[in-house]
Design a protein around this motif. Structure first.
Motif, mmCIF file in Angstrom:
data_model
loop_
_atom_site.group_PDB
_atom_site.id
_atom_site.type_symbol
_atom_site.label_atom_id
_atom_site.label_comp_id
_atom_site.label_asym_id
_atom_site.label_seq_id
_atom_site.Cartn_x
_atom_site.Cartn_y
_atom_site.Cartn_z
ATOM 1 N N VAL A 150 0.850 -0.965 0.236
ATOM 2 C CA VAL A 150 -0.149 -0.262 0.108
ATOM 3 C C VAL A 150 0.928 0.942 -0.057
ATOM 4 N N ILE A 151 0.655 2.081 -0.725
ATOM 5 C CA ILE A 151 1.577 3.703 -0.555
ATOM 6 C C ILE A 151 1.369 4.099 0.583
ATOM 7 N N ASN A 152 2.235 4.490 1.113
ATOM 8 C CA ASN A 152 2.301 5.083 2.152
ATOM 9 C C ASN A 152 2.904 6.288 2.119
ATOM 10 N N ASP A 153 1.857 7.128 1.975
ATOM 11 C CA ASP A 153 3.004 8.182 1.921
ATOM 12 C C ASP A 153 2.095 9.804 1.614
ATOM 13 N N PRO A 154 1.510 10.946 3.257
ATOM 14 C CA PRO A 154 -0.120 10.734 3.080
ATOM 15 C C PRO A 154 -0.217 12.486 2.497
ATOM 16 N N GLU A 155 1.603 12.778 1.856
ATOM 17 C CA GLU A 155 1.198 13.672 0.785
ATOM 18 C C GLU A 155 0.757 13.661 -0.697
ATOM 19 N N ARG A 156 0.518 12.211 -0.926
ATOM 20 C CA ARG A 156 0.616 11.690 -2.246
ATOM 21 C C ARG A 156 -1.390 11.849 -2.048
ATOM 22 N N GLY A 201 7.425 -18.692 -6.293
ATOM 23 C CA GLY A 201 8.008 -19.186 -5.484
ATOM 24 C C GLY A 201 8.475 -17.623 -4.683
ATOM 25 N N CYS A 202 7.987 -16.952 -4.671
ATOM 26 C CA CYS A 202 8.279 -16.111 -4.014
ATOM 27 C C CYS A 202 7.807 -15.795 -2.608
ATOM 28 N N ASP A 203 7.838 -16.114 -1.116
ATOM 29 C CA ASP A 203 7.394 -15.300 -0.381
ATOM 30 C C ASP A 203 7.748 -14.763 0.240
ATOM 31 N N PRO A 204 6.494 -13.585 0.518
ATOM 32 C CA PRO A 204 6.932 -12.252 0.348
ATOM 33 C C PRO A 204 6.996 -11.877 2.061
ATOM 34 N N ARG A 205 7.184 -10.577 1.941
ATOM 35 C CA ARG A 205 7.242 -9.724 3.535
ATOM 36 C C ARG A 205 5.985 -9.657 4.007
ATOM 37 N N LEU A 206 5.227 -10.013 5.117
ATOM 38 C CA LEU A 206 3.986 -9.309 5.472
ATOM 39 C C LEU A 206 4.397 -8.191 6.513
ATOM 40 N N LEU A 207 5.548 -7.886 6.778
ATOM 41 C CA LEU A 207 5.730 -6.430 7.709
ATOM 42 C C LEU A 207 6.744 -5.807 7.393
ATOM 43 N N GLY A 208 7.229 -4.721 7.534
ATOM 44 C CA GLY A 208 8.354 -4.292 6.595
ATOM 45 C C GLY A 208 7.447 -2.730 6.515
ATOM 46 N N GLU A 209 8.749 -2.375 6.068
ATOM 47 C CA GLU A 209 7.951 -0.487 5.446
ATOM 48 C C GLU A 209 9.344 -0.652 4.454
ATOM 49 N N PHE A 210 8.692 -0.294 3.200
ATOM 50 C CA PHE A 210 9.920 -0.251 2.117
ATOM 51 C C PHE A 210 9.920 1.068 1.138
ATOM 52 N N GLU A 211 10.608 0.956 0.162
ATOM 53 C CA GLU A 211 10.474 2.205 -1.093
ATOM 54 C C GLU A 211 10.941 1.574 -2.195
ATOM 55 N N LEU A 212 10.084 1.812 -3.324
ATOM 56 C CA LEU A 212 9.792 1.372 -4.370
ATOM 57 C C LEU A 212 10.771 1.910 -4.981
ATOM 58 N N GLU A 213 11.743 1.106 -6.442
ATOM 59 C CA GLU A 213 12.108 2.035 -6.890
ATOM 60 C C GLU A 213 12.061 3.025 -7.152
ATOM 61 N N ASP A 214 10.900 3.835 -7.613
ATOM 62 C CA ASP A 214 10.451 5.037 -8.112
ATOM 63 C C ASP A 214 10.338 5.976 -6.935
ATOM 64 N N GLY A 215 10.960 5.108 -5.695
ATOM 65 C CA GLY A 215 10.957 6.063 -5.015
ATOM 66 C C GLY A 215 9.402 6.150 -3.761
ATOM 67 N N THR A 216 8.872 5.254 -4.136
ATOM 68 C CA THR A 216 7.474 5.265 -3.324
ATOM 69 C C THR A 216 7.472 4.114 -2.128
ATOM 70 N N PRO A 217 7.654 5.271 -0.984
ATOM 71 C CA PRO A 217 6.812 4.349 0.038
ATOM 72 C C PRO A 217 5.953 3.634 0.615
ATOM 73 N N VAL A 218 5.734 2.138 0.923
ATOM 74 C CA VAL A 218 5.044 1.362 0.839
ATOM 75 C C VAL A 218 5.510 0.680 2.185
ATOM 76 N N LYS A 219 3.463 -0.070 2.224
ATOM 77 C CA LYS A 219 4.094 -1.044 3.235
ATOM 78 C C LYS A 219 2.619 -1.641 2.933
ATOM 79 N N PRO A 220 2.983 -3.028 3.870
ATOM 80 C CA PRO A 220 2.190 -4.027 3.673
ATOM 81 C C PRO A 220 0.626 -3.898 3.679
ATOM 82 N N SER A 221 -0.182 -4.355 3.643
ATOM 83 C CA SER A 221 -1.733 -4.019 4.371
ATOM 84 C C SER A 221 -1.438 -4.417 6.039
#
Ligand SMILES: Nc1nc2c(c(=O)[nH]1)N[C@H]1C(S)=C(S)[C@@H](COP(=O)(O)OP(=O)(O)OC[C@H]3O[C@@H](n4cnc5c(=O)[nH]c(N)nc54)[C@H](O)[C@@H]3O)O[C@H]1N2
Ligand SMILES: Nc1nc2c(c(=O)[nH]1)N[C@H]1C(S)=C(S)[C@@H](COP(=O)(O)OP(=O)(O)OC[C@H]3O[C@@H](n4cnc5c(=O)[nH]c(N)nc54)[C@H](O)[C@@H]3O)O[C@H]1N2
Ligand code: SF4
Ligand code: SF4
Ligand code: SF4
Ligand code: SF4
Ligand code: SF4
Ligand SMILES: [Mo]
Lengths: 240, 966, 326
Positions: free
Chosen positions: B260-266, B306-326
């Motif tokens: 989920v996109i996590n940037d209150p400004e956007r 084959g992917c085992d995704p993260r459920l927790l954490g805070e990440f940044e996409l390549e385009d700089g979008t901060p995201v969090k798993p729901s």
């Protein structure tokens, strides 16, 4: 000798009254009918029913239990209501132990009702004869019905199958097994009436949780442990 | 001695479907000389398997009730409305009156006709009629009943409790029942509950009151009304903290790992980050979202093999979008919802809350079920088994009928998902046509332009908004519907707000209407809040002496309180006298193992001039030349209702009709197929039910079961075969919130509502006090007042039943003895219950089976004097009371508006159970009779009143002899 | 129990009738033994026993009002082997027959001795009938009382005291009536019957006092716990399955308030025991023929109240199931 009876499982009875009205419905147009109603659409409506469901509360909040308690003639093995009847209208069938009233002989003296400690008899105030649960004699002893339907109306109706029917003298019957294995008991045993009907008590299922069950190797949180930190210097940054 | 009475008189046995309540059990009716001798459960019926309930077995007394209407009636010209003075008229005359009036409305402004139906089972037909007529002003009971349950879970898991799904008690080990007294699954629930207990299952009931089902619970958890959200959120927190959740299930089948996109400004804050990939133009949830791959430490498409995704954490996409798993967002959300916090709100001790969580989590984790059933998921993974975690829940109006119910129910959906129990053995199971896309496809009209004279409505009267642009509002963002459903006031009011229809029409807000048709709803009594005032509104006149609601048509079978207010009364048949279809287009009786629908087939002829309401609708549809009811030349298309059921198709040649069974020319098809002229016969031969058992591999995991979804699409049960991913995090809600924040183009809420929408359209569940509690002085009104359904009565319609009314002749207010002591009254005393909106005098009954902050009574036992064929002295009106007088249909004026409905701000669900009251002893000089009292209703022409006499019912031959008065 | 007036009338009327008859026979015996003046057959014995018969008939009539089907009353003799009610139904008419015969014999003056016993006692038909009647009268007391006393779980009744009470009350009221009758007739037996009446009344006071005492301290065997089989101190009924009443609430509850009950209690204590004795004592001094009549009337009224109370104080175990509704 056969002694037919009901075994009522208070563990599952939810007090829905299905047994009450299905009994009324079957019997009012049947052998034991009609089951009269007085003031059906007026103040204080009242009428003859063979079966009632009552509710009791046990204990104080919050440790309260609510118990629904269906109540119909217990077809006692030593029925005090029978010998007192002056006319012989009240009788206990030899072949299957069902206690019945012959309306044609009954004079409506109510004496048998005084002699039932359980209050299981009701005088039909219109027909002026004593009435009570017949154990649906016109079903259970009716060979014209298919075998599976030769059961009391209330037993077939009961959604929780809290009402078991059978011969309590046959040790292998469903009812005898239930009484034996689930602590079936009789009402007011102090009078020696030996009610054929029995009641099964509440039973509780509990879960035991051990402390160590909460922590286990396969705890999914382990998978979510934070990533190794990628900040600050490492040996790679400083050693040559 | 020969006891057999079967060969006395002329005996017939017929099968049909019960309608003493909404459960729809199969019944076998034995007639003697044409009269009902006996009604028993049909042993061959999948729903009740031979059992019956108190109401079902008392059908005889309904059939021969003195409250029955038998003639069409017109209010006498010189009589005021509500005086119940009527003249008998012919059906022809009744049709003429309606044709003239409705014809004129349809030519000018179809909105002026409103059709509201109560606890009916033919919304397929009533809805069709409204749509064809062109009016959006149509709804059934759902809005005042349990729409929170429907919306809260369907917007979360694609299915729901209520009639759409339920607990799999056959395989469950732990069963938690929340806020349920009797429910629509009446008999089947009882059957299953007892089997469950006998198998040794553990049964916990969460309810302020311990009666009925709760009585046999292994543990009773008394809770303060309206606080379940807090309890469930605290349990969720504990499960997450302890790691007691089904990680694999969450990852694969919910949006827990989706970023989920996590940037209150956007502008797109809180929406899912979606990959730029072409998606099928659909109505829901394209599969283009992202996971965070733990190995690549980068975003990948969801369900990447084959992917085992993260459920927790805070990440940044390549385009700089901060995201969090729901899931991370969920974890953050519940951080402060500690058991200690919940204890203060719910009244449940911390240890109990923790233990409940542990019992659920450990049972789900350690007692897993694995069935040897092969199936394939939507991502083409083959599975050799179906797994299940045997913790089942059931919940109904105890959650739904509060103004915070939507979020409590979303929380419950999330709890069930955390435990991994969605459409799995031992957990929650769907019933066809569910699961459906989140949200389902039908949409309401979009604006005033969708309502045009002489034109069917553009859109469905009731639908499922997926984003703000689906709202049915005008340019100012205000409601188009009379009940203001689908407006910014209650955006997801997917079942309408029937409970505000009369008040709104009376006030002319948003507009006045001309004709109100009420079918099978007792709106002058039980299904209205603020009943006394609503009764006044019905007879209120404007400056010109015109009734504010000019014409009121009531279609009912009995002399209800509402009938007294009608201008035109249409006498309906009883369920034993008519054809009915419990259709896949409405709410069928489906089982977990596949779709089931059912019918009624008359077992006795109609009494007097009673006419099935369906026939009335078809006649009116034909007279008004509504397209679905006439051919191209404008000629009547259907002979009668049975003919309609057989031959109607949702669109020409669609092969979809009211009944799913025995379609196709010879009855060889099901769900979809040409009309079969012998369809009724085939239902008759098959116990009045059609039951299609899905292959085992299609019976579970249906949200993500490729085989099932494709089958469902092939058989027209759904439009898309896309996976139905659980919405742990609701993007749909976030879209409304963004609009309210002015961050979204398109429809915008009016200013007064921005804050409200922003607050309540939270994509994650949160706990808030009920609206009423926020707006009234809870110190002055410290108690919650509830109603419960008694098992032996259906709403307000069984007091006419001579047998059932002996069981519940009047009602008491149940109060904890502590409360009585504190307020100085005793068991059995007359007391006043007072809310900020009104007061009622009634009798108190002490009970230890109720939480001390709660008082309660059986619903709708109290009656208006003279209604229901009862004498004015009947206990129902003298000692019985109706709690509805205390409940307001509108909230006190607040920022959101002066006349906001007393409803959930998301769904418009009537908040019956929010009412706050105080209790005190009635004065010694006061009469021992309930208050308020209303002038006694008169008997109606055609009604056969029997008063104060003996009644000894014997069917058939002996009847006269036994002296029954008929 | 709900006091039914038919049964109150039945038991009090026949009780007094039996007592009166016994008084007459006693008088006859005494005179036979020369302890009393012999009385006139016609005006004293025939009229007196007719009066007794009248009471019995009235009681019987009242009892019919108790029956749902009086036209079938004849059937009720069938079960004398087991049913005290059946026995009563046999003994009552038998007794009435004997009383009628006794009256007839006196009326017709058939008092010629049939034989002489031990050279002293001249046995005539009336004496034989009198003795047989007396036996029947006692049998009837037992039958009537046993109807109540035999029901073991109505513990207030299930006691020999019930039989003693019924008998003593019958004797007291019967002798009281005999005294009144004597006074009315101007016969010189007021003192004799009055004395016995006082003796019986006092004995009844003792035995009834004992039963009242017993009943107030009675610990009922059945409790709500045994009634529904749940062991817990705090069992409370909430619903009884109906709300407009039923046979069970009409037949087994007196429905009167506590204060009414107390009122009836004191009323019958005074009316049965105190006032009649005082009135008789007064009549002894004042020699008024009205006072013994008044004494009987007062006592009879008191006995009706006593019988009402007898029913009301009996707490049938079935009542445990009908304590509250909702
Ligand atoms: N016999 C019978 N059956 C019926 C009906 C009927 O009238 N009679 N009506 C039918 C209809 S239309 C419906 S909608 C269903 C409704 O079926 P239910 O949902 O079972 O309806 P209610 O009787 O309103 O029961 C609500 C329950 O929730 C509890 N409760 C109230 N507030 C709270 C709360 O905040 N938290 C919790 N945990 N519990 C709470 C109440 O104590 C009560 O037990 O029943 C259907 N079935
Ligand atoms: N205080 C309080 N009020 C409540 C509730 C609550 O929990 N508490 N519950 C609410 C809920 S969930 C619901 S669903 C509503 C239900 O409310 P309503 O739908 O109004 O239900 P009833 O009061 O039974 O009224 C139904 C009407 O249908 C009529 N009827 C019965 N059978 C037939 C038939 O065959 N044909 C026709 N034409 N008419 C028929 C009856 O006579 C009656 O007038 O009540 C709501 N009201
Ligand atoms: S039908 Fe069964 S569950 Fe319902 S009250 Fe009777 S015994 Fe109990
Ligand atoms: S329960 Fe009562 S009526 Fe039935 S047999 Fe026993 S004593 Fe007789
Ligand atoms: S009421 Fe009828 S059945 Fe009962 S004792 Fe009297 S005669 Fe017998
Ligand atoms: S056995 Fe028959 S008569 Fe007895 S309670 Fe059940 S249904 Fe009624
Ligand atoms: S549960 Fe409802 S449908 Fe089923 S038998 Fe009872 S009243 Fe009829
Ligand atoms: Mo409902």
């Amino acid at each position: 000798m056969t002694q037919l009876a009901l075994v009522i499982d208070l563990n599952v009875c939810v007090g829905c009254h299905a047994c009450v009205t299905s009994c009324k419905e079957w019997n009012t147009s049947g052998w034991a009918g009609p089951l009269t109603d007085h003031r059906p659409y007026d103040k204080d409506p009242t009428g003859t029913f063979f079966n009632r469901v009552q509710t009791f509360e046990i204990g104080e909040f919050p440790k309260t239990e609510t118990v629904h308690f269906p109540k119909s003639c217990l077809h006692c093995e030593e029925p005090p209501c029978v010998p007192v009847c002056p006319t012989g209208a009240s009788y206990k069938r030899k072949d299957n132990g069902v206690v019945l009233v012959d309306y044609d002989k009954c004079i409506g003296c109510k004496y048998c009702s005084w002699a039932c400690p359980y209050g299981m008899r009701e005088l039909d105030e219109y027909q002026k004869v004593m009435k009570k649960c017949t154990l649906c004699i016109d079903r259970i002893a009716n060979d014209a019905l298919p075998e599976v339907e030769r059961k009391p109306a209330c037993v077939l109706a009961c959604p929780t199958s809290a009402r078991l029917f059978g011969d309590v003298h046959d040790p292998d019957s469903e009812v005898s097994i239930a009484i034996r294995e689930q602590g079936g008991y009789q009402l007011m045993p102090e009078w020696g009436t030996k009610p054929a009907n029995h009641y099964l008590p509440r039973r509780k299922t509990r879960i035991q949780i051990f402390e160590d069950e909460l922590e286990r190797a396969d705890n999914p949180l382990r998978k979510e442990a934070p990533l190794p930190a990628a900040e600050g210097e490492t040996l790679d940054d400083v050693s040559f | 001695m020969d006891y057999n009475d079967q060969d006395m008189g002329r005996v017939e046995v017929k099968n049909t479907t019960c309608y003493m309540c909404a459960c729809r059990c199969g019944i076998r009716v034995t007639l003697r000389d044409g009269e009902v001798r006996y009604i028993e459960g049909n042993p061959e019926h999948p729903l009740n398997k031979g059992v019956i309930c108190a109401k079902g077995a008392s059908g005889i007394m309904k059939q021969y009730s003195p409250a029955r209407l038998t003639k069409p009636l017109l209010r006498k010209a010189d009589a005021g409305r509500g005086e119940s003075k009527f003249e008998e008229i012919s059906w022809d005359r009744a049709f003429e009156i309606m044709e003239e009036r409705l014809g004129k409305i349809r030519k000018t402004d179809p909105k002026q006709f409103a059709l509201f139906t109560g606890r009916d089972q033919m919304q397929a037909l009533t809805g069709l009629f409204a749509k064809q007529f062109g009016t959006p002003n149509y709804a059934a009971h759902g809005g005042f009943c349990s729409v929170n349950m429907a919306a809260g879970l369907i917007y979360t898991i694609g299915g729901s409790f209520w009639e759409f799904g339920g607990p799999d008690l056959e395989r469950a080990k732990l069963f938690v029942m929340i806020g349920t007294a009797e429910d629509h699954h009446s008999n089947p629930m009882k059957v299953e509950l007892s089997k469950f207990k006998r198998r040794g299952g553990r049964f916990i009931s969460i309810n302020p009151i311990r009666t009925g089902y709760s009585a046999i619970a292994d543990e009773w958890v008394p809770i303060k009304p309206g606080t379940d959200g807090a309890l469930i959120l605290a349990i969720i927190r504990e499960l997450i903290q302890q790691g007691l959740f089904d990680r694999e299930f969450l990852v694969r089948y919910s949006n827990a790992a989706e970023l989920v996109i996590n940037d209150p400004e956007r502008e797109d804050h809180g929406l899912f980050k979606r990959a730029e990939k072409p998606v099928e133009e659909g109505c829901f949830d394209p599969q283009n979202k992202l996971w965070w791959d733990r190995d690549l430490n980068a975003a990948v498409g969801t369900h990447t093999p084959g992917c085992d995704p993260r459920l927790l954490g805070e990440f940044e996409l390549e385009d700089g979008t901060p995201v969090k798993p729901s899931f991370q967002l969920l974890k953050e959300r519940v951080e402060n919802y500690t058991p200690e916090w919940a204890e203060g709100i719910t009244g449940i001790p911390v240890e109990t809350i923790r233990r409940l969580a542990h019992e659920m989590g450990i049972t789900a984790r350690d007692q897993t079920i694995e069935l040897p059933i092969q199936w394939t998921d939507c991502w083409d993974n083959d599975h050799n088994t179906v797994k299940g975690n045997p913790v089942a829940f059931h919940a109904m109006r105890g959650l739904a009928a509060h103004s915070n119910g939507f979020h409590s129910i979303r929380a419950l959906g999330i709890l069930m998902t955390l435990l991994g129990t969605i459409d799995r053995p031992g957990g929650f199971r769907h019933k066809a046509p569910f699961p459906r896309p989140i949200p389902p496809c039908p949409k309401p009209p979009k604006g005033p332009e969708d309502v045009q004279p002489e034109t069917p409505l553009n859109g469905m009267p009731l639908g499922w908004p997926a984003d703000p642009n689906d709202l049915f509002v005008d340019e100012d963002g205000e409601a188009v519907r009379l009940d203001k459903a689908f407006s910014w006031d209650y955006p997801l009011s997917v079942h309408g707000l029937m409970h505000n229809a009369i008040t709104n029409a009376w006030r002319g807000d948003p507009y006045r209407i001309d004709t109100l048709l009420i079918f099978m709803a007792n709106m002058a009594w039980n299904s209205s809040m603020n009943t006394s005032k609503v009764r006044d509104m019905l007879v209120d006149r404007d400056e010109n002496g015109e009734y504010k609601i000019p014409f009121l048509i009531v279609a009912d079978a009995f002399q209800s309180e509402t009938v007294a207010f009608a201008d035109l009364v249409l006498p309906d048949t009883t369920y034993l006298e008519r054809h009915d279809a419990m259709s896949m287009l409405d709410r069928p009786i489906s089982e977990y193992d596949g779709p089931v629908d059912s019918v009624r087939i008359p077992v006795v002829p109609p009494r007097g001039e009673c006419k099935p309401f369906q026939e009335v609708l078809i006649e009116m549809g034909s007279r008004l030349k509504l397209p679905a009811f006439v051919d191209e030349e404008g000629k009547r298309k259907f002979r009668d209702y049975p003919d309609f059921v057989v031959n109607f198709e949702t669109s020409p040649g669609s092969g979809i009709g009211f009944l799913a069974g025995w379609r196709g020319k010879g009855g060889e098809k099901f769900l979809k197929g040409e009309p079969n002229p012998r369809q009724w016969e085939m239902y008759a031969q098959n116990n009045c039910v059609f039951h299609y058992k899905l292959p085992r591999s299609y019976q579970y995991m249906r949200n993500w079961n490729k085989g099932y979804l494709e089958w469902a699409r092939a058989h027209a049960m759904t439009r898309y075969a896309e996976p139905i991913t659980v919405h742990l995090y609701s993007e749909v809600l976030q879209k409304f919130r963004l609009a309210a924040q002015g961050k979204r183009p398109g429809k915008q809420p009016p200013e007064r509502l921005r804050k409200r929408v922003e607050m309540y359209f939270d994509p994650l569940p949160f706990y808030h006090d009920t609206l009423e509690s926020r707006l009234v002085d809870t110190h002055a009104y410290p108690l919650n007042a509830l109603t419960q359904r008694p098992m032996a009565m259906y709403h307000s319609w069984d007091s006419q039943n001579a047998w059932l009314r002996q069981i519940h002749t009047h009602n008491y207010l149940f109060v904890n003895p502590r409360l009585g002591k504190a307020n100085g009254f005793h068991d059995g005393d007359w007391i006043w219950v007072e809310s900020p909106h009104g007061k009622v005098r009634c009798m108190a009954r002490f009970s230890n089976a109720v939480e001390p902050g709660t008082v309660w009574t059986w619903n709708a036992i109290g009656k208006a004097a003279g209604a229901w064929g009862l004498t004015p002295r009947a206990n129902e009106s003298q000692k019985g009371f109706l709690l509805n007088h205390l409940i307001s249909e509108e909230l006190p004026a607040c920022e959101a508006g002066e006349h906001m409905s007393n409803s959930d701000p998301v769904t418009g669900q009537a908040a019956w159970f929010d009412v706050r009251v105080k209790v005190y002893k009635a004065g010694a000089d006061e009469p021992e009779i309930t208050s308020p009292q209303f002038a006694s209703q008169r008997g109606l022409p055609g009604q056969q009143l029997r008063k104060g006499r003996w009644q000894a019912f014997i069917a058939g031959v002996f009847r006269k002899k036994a002296g029954i008065s008929e | 129990m709900h006091p039914a007036f038919s049964v109150i009338f039945l038991t009090t009327l026949i009780g007094a009738g039996q007592g009166l008859f016994l008084a007459l026979v006693t008088g006859q015996m005494y005179s036979l033994a020369n302890l009393l003046q012999p009385q006139d057959s016609l005006s004293f014995y025939a009229t007196g026993s007719s009066l007794s018969l009248l009471l019995l008939v009235a009681g019987l009539l009242a009892s019919f009002f108790h029956l749902g089907h009086p036209e079938r009353a004849w059937r009720s003799a069938a079960c004398w082997r087991t049913s005290w009610l059946s026995r009563e139904v046999i003994v009552l008419p038998l007794f009435m027959l004997l009383v009628a015969a006794y009256a007839t014999v006196h009326y017709l003056g058939l008092t010629k001795p049939l034989f002489v016993l031990r050279d002293v006692i001249e046995v005539d038909a009336s004496l034989l009938l009198g003795i047989l009647g007396a036996v029947a009268a006692f049998a009837l007391y037992i039958c009537t009382a046993m109807i109540y006393a035999s029901i073991k779980f109505i513990e207030e009744w299930h006691s020999p005291l019930t039989v003693i009470n019924f008998t003593l009350f019958g004797l007291a009221s019967g002798f009281m009536l005999a005294a009144a009758f004597s006074a009315w007739k101007g016969v010189d037996l007021v003192g004799f019957y009055g004395a016995w009446a006082v003796v019986f009344t006092l004995m009844a006071a003792v035995s009834r006092g004992m039963s009242l005492q017993r009943n107030t301290h009675l610990v009922h065997k059945s409790t709500l716990q045994t009634a529904i089989g749940i062991r817990h101190k705090g069992v409370v009924q909430k619903a009884q399955g109906f709300m407009g009443g039923s046979f069970n609430t009409r037949e087994f509850f007196h429905g009167a308030s506590d204060s009414t009950l107390r009122l009836v209690y004191w009323f019958f204590l005074c009316m049965v025991f105190v006032f009649p004795v005082l009135l008789l004592a007064a009549s002894y001094w004042l020699a008024s023929p009205y006072l013994p009549v008044a004494a009987f009337a007062v006592q009879y009224l008191g006995l009706m109240a006593e019988r009402w109370y007898f029913f009301a104080e009996a707490r049938h175990p079935q009542n445990l199931y009908y304590q509250s509704m909702a």
